[in-house]
Structures are given as C-alpha cells and as structure tokens.
Design a protein around this motif. Sequence first.
Motif, mmCIF file in Angstrom:
data_model
loop_
_atom_site.group_PDB
_atom_site.id
_atom_site.type_symbol
_atom_site.label_atom_id
_atom_site.label_comp_id
_atom_site.label_asym_id
_atom_site.label_seq_id
_atom_site.Cartn_x
_atom_site.Cartn_y
_atom_site.Cartn_z
ATOM 1 N N VAL A 67 0.840 -1.203 0.000
ATOM 2 C CA VAL A 67 0.000 0.000 0.000
ATOM 3 C C VAL A 67 0.872 1.249 0.000
ATOM 4 N N ALA A 68 1.882 1.272 0.860
ATOM 5 C CA ALA A 68 2.773 2.426 0.946
ATOM 6 C C ALA A 68 3.537 2.634 -0.359
ATOM 7 N N ALA A 69 3.949 1.544 -0.979
ATOM 8 C CA ALA A 69 4.669 1.651 -2.252
ATOM 9 C C ALA A 69 3.786 2.292 -3.318
ATOM 10 N N ALA A 70 2.517 1.887 -3.368
ATOM 11 C CA ALA A 70 1.592 2.459 -4.355
ATOM 12 C C ALA A 70 1.436 3.963 -4.135
ATOM 13 N N MET B 228 -3.927 6.419 -12.080
ATOM 14 C CA MET B 228 -2.959 5.747 -11.215
ATOM 15 C C MET B 228 -3.315 5.942 -9.742
ATOM 16 N N LEU B 229 -3.816 7.122 -9.383
ATOM 17 C CA LEU B 229 -4.259 7.346 -8.008
ATOM 18 C C LEU B 229 -5.434 6.429 -7.679
ATOM 19 N N PHE B 230 -6.354 6.280 -8.616
ATOM 20 C CA PHE B 230 -7.490 5.372 -8.408
ATOM 21 C C PHE B 230 -6.989 3.951 -8.149
ATOM 22 N N GLU B 231 -5.983 3.516 -8.908
ATOM 23 C CA GLU B 231 -5.429 2.165 -8.739
ATOM 24 C C GLU B 231 -4.758 2.017 -7.374
ATOM 25 N N ALA B 232 -4.036 3.041 -6.945
ATOM 26 C CA ALA B 232 -3.381 2.986 -5.641
ATOM 27 C C ALA B 232 -4.419 2.862 -4.521
ATOM 28 N N ARG B 233 -5.488 3.629 -4.619
ATOM 29 C CA ARG B 233 -6.554 3.523 -3.608
ATOM 30 C C ARG B 233 -7.210 2.142 -3.654
ATOM 31 N N GLN B 234 -7.330 1.576 -4.845
ATOM 32 C CA GLN B 234 -7.923 0.252 -4.968
ATOM 33 C C GLN B 234 -7.049 -0.807 -4.301
ATOM 34 N N ILE B 235 -5.730 -0.665 -4.439
ATOM 35 C CA ILE B 235 -4.800 -1.584 -3.777
ATOM 36 C C ILE B 235 -5.028 -1.536 -2.268
ATOM 37 N N HIS B 236 -5.192 -0.336 -1.730
ATOM 38 C CA HIS B 236 -5.441 -0.176 -0.295
ATOM 39 C C HIS B 236 -6.772 -0.806 0.102
ATOM 40 N N ASP B 237 -7.830 -0.503 -0.645
ATOM 41 C CA ASP B 237 -9.152 -1.068 -0.347
ATOM 42 C C ASP B 237 -9.135 -2.592 -0.422
ATOM 43 N N ASP B 238 -8.407 -3.113 -1.404
ATOM 44 C CA ASP B 238 -8.334 -4.568 -1.564
ATOM 45 C C ASP B 238 -7.663 -5.232 -0.366
ATOM 46 N N GLU B 239 -6.634 -4.596 0.180
ATOM 47 C CA GLU B 239 -5.956 -5.172 1.336
ATOM 48 C C GLU B 239 -6.897 -5.250 2.542
ATOM 49 N N ILE B 240 -7.709 -4.224 2.723
ATOM 50 C CA ILE B 240 -8.673 -4.235 3.821
ATOM 51 C C ILE B 240 -9.664 -5.387 3.636
ATOM 52 N N ALA B 241 -10.174 -5.531 2.413
ATOM 53 C CA ALA B 241 -11.114 -6.623 2.124
ATOM 54 C C ALA B 241 -10.440 -7.985 2.249
#
Length: 354
Positions: free
Chosen positions: A52-55, A120-133
């Motif tokens: 998440v931090a890398a994204a 790319m920002l949308f993708e980074a937020r999606q990576i974060h949301d996916d980790e929570i899920a």
Amino acid sequence: MIDAISFNEGTLRYLDQRYLPLREEHISTKDHREAIEAIKTLAVRGAPLIGVAAAYTVILGINSYRGDKEGFPCFFGNLIADVEASRPTAVNLFFATKKLKAVYDRNFNSDSLEVLFAKMLFEARQIHDDEIANCDAMAQHGVRQIREDLAEILKTRKLNVLTHCNTGTLATGGSGTALGVIKLAWQEGLIEKVITAESRPLLQGLRLTAWELEQEKIPFFSISDSSSAFLMQRGMIDFGIVGADRIAANGDTANKIGTCAHALSAWHHNIPFYIAAPVSTIDITLSDGTQIPIEERSADELRTIFGTQVATSTTPVINYAFDVTPGKFLRGIITDKKAVVGDYLNGLGQLFAE
C-alpha cells in the motif's frame, strides 16, 4: 481501527512504527523520497502495508513531476526502480508497482498526464481497499479452518495461540493477516490467550503486536523467540499462525527471522502451524523457497537496541531479516481466497496461477 496509513489531498500520512509503543507519532509527507526512506527504515512495515505504501509513494513521485509528457517515461522508470529497491523480499511491494505499471502501459499513449495520474491514483486507492477486504476474507477462512482442525480441544476449552512479528493493522491497514484471524477468533470466543514472540532484532512482536492486542483488549503475554519450543513441550500452545513476506509455489514461506524455528518445533510437537497471507504474497514464479531473495540488514540493528550499544562495533554480525519455512512444516496457508491445507506442496502454484 488503528490509523496506520492514509492518503488525502496529495499527502501520505503514516504511523511511524519505530517509536511504538512508547510514542505514537504520525508523519505526513508529500515527498516520495521521504516515503521510500520510511519503507527502508521500517517506519512503515509489514508486507501488505508495504505494498500500500509503495503504491502511494509512486503517486507522490508522479505528483512531483514538472516535465512534459515526452520526459515522463524516463522519470517514471527511475521512480519505479527506486521504490522497488526499498525492500527486496516483500513481494507485495512488487505486486503494487506491477499494477501501477500496467495502468501506465495501458493509458500513456492515449491519455494526458493529468488523466493518467488520476487513473494511477485510483489504482493505488484500490490496492489499499483490496488489502482491507483481503484481511476480512482471510479472517473468515482462518477461523473456519481453526474450528475444523482444533474441534476436539474446543469441546472442552478455549485455545492458546502463538504468533510472531506483527501481522495486524500496523502491517496491513486492515484488521491484519495472522493477527486478523486471531482477532476474529477471539471475538467468536475461541481464544483464551495470545502468545506473542518478541521477534528479534527489532522486537515487532513485543512492541507492535503487544500494543495492538492491548488496543483490542485481547488477553496475551509475550515471550522470547527461543521460548516457544519449551511452551509447546509443556502444552501451553495449541496452534501457531504467522504472516508471510513471500510464498513460493510449493508453499515454502519467507517470514520474519525466527519463524522457521517456531514452525519446526510445532511440527515436532504435532501442533498446527499456519501461514496467513493474501494471494498477492504468493510468487508462483518461484518454484521453492531457495529462490526467495532474503534481505540482510545492518549489523547495528543487532549490535544496538534503540540506540544503546550492547556489543562492540567490531563484533561480526549476520543479520538476516527473514528465514524460509519449508512448506512441509505447515498445516496450511490461509489466503483471502481460501484455506489450503494438507498435501498442497505440488499444487499451490497451479491453484493460484490465475
């Protein structure tokens, strides 16, 4: 929920884990170089949270770009290389950069830089949301497996569980991988106590997992890393569960140094030992654990403890950050997709190849 990391209005905010549990300090930055340093120095740590931090670090980098479109490919390539060099073992980092590179590859030729950056920002937020899920799904799969494997013990009492390093919110941004499973198991009345190994040399178990358990009001006690075999011998541990930084296609798992000793002892004492990690941690390009790159960190991490020197500066040190636990010592691997147990050694890579 502990606020481990967030990204708003072009600013990355994270809880600096180097100072816990004695001080809670949140850092805010718009500088991708500072964010890279935070990953390197373990201010931000834990394989999923590193991803998440890398994204978000990539987003900070592209936000700083002031050139034209023609010069962006070179800048972006160097930015990705710098981020990927920060922690070589955590495959989640490369999973995140791969997803952002895919957005770049699909859209660079057709989009303006402004539109590309937004995607790319949308993708980074999606990576974060996916980790929570992913954490929520792992917890469900893990508790189901624990109920099945330890049903006989649960008929008469609750369970004592061993964990190592830190795999909770501080490592994921969600409820956690292994610690997420433990939290849900405790909520459902399956856990008596959590036993957290100190996790040398930076004491993530003693400092961070203990802190999270205190926040959640979950009963626990901490032990030295070398104590777990004796506690198993005395019947004080019913199962173990830890996270992972990279899992090879045959189930061999790289995790915080000391994990292999716990797993080997659990195998000897016929105690189930699980890995909990998202599918993104499985690297199917590696056939076994011998191919996992293992980070070796500064000798001073071992020679000093939080700035206090405990050995001479000339003491020779080998300081590997991770070890590799052969899959045969594991009862199973719990992912966000399913729990894989038993004879999976020749099929884990194929199972998740899609």
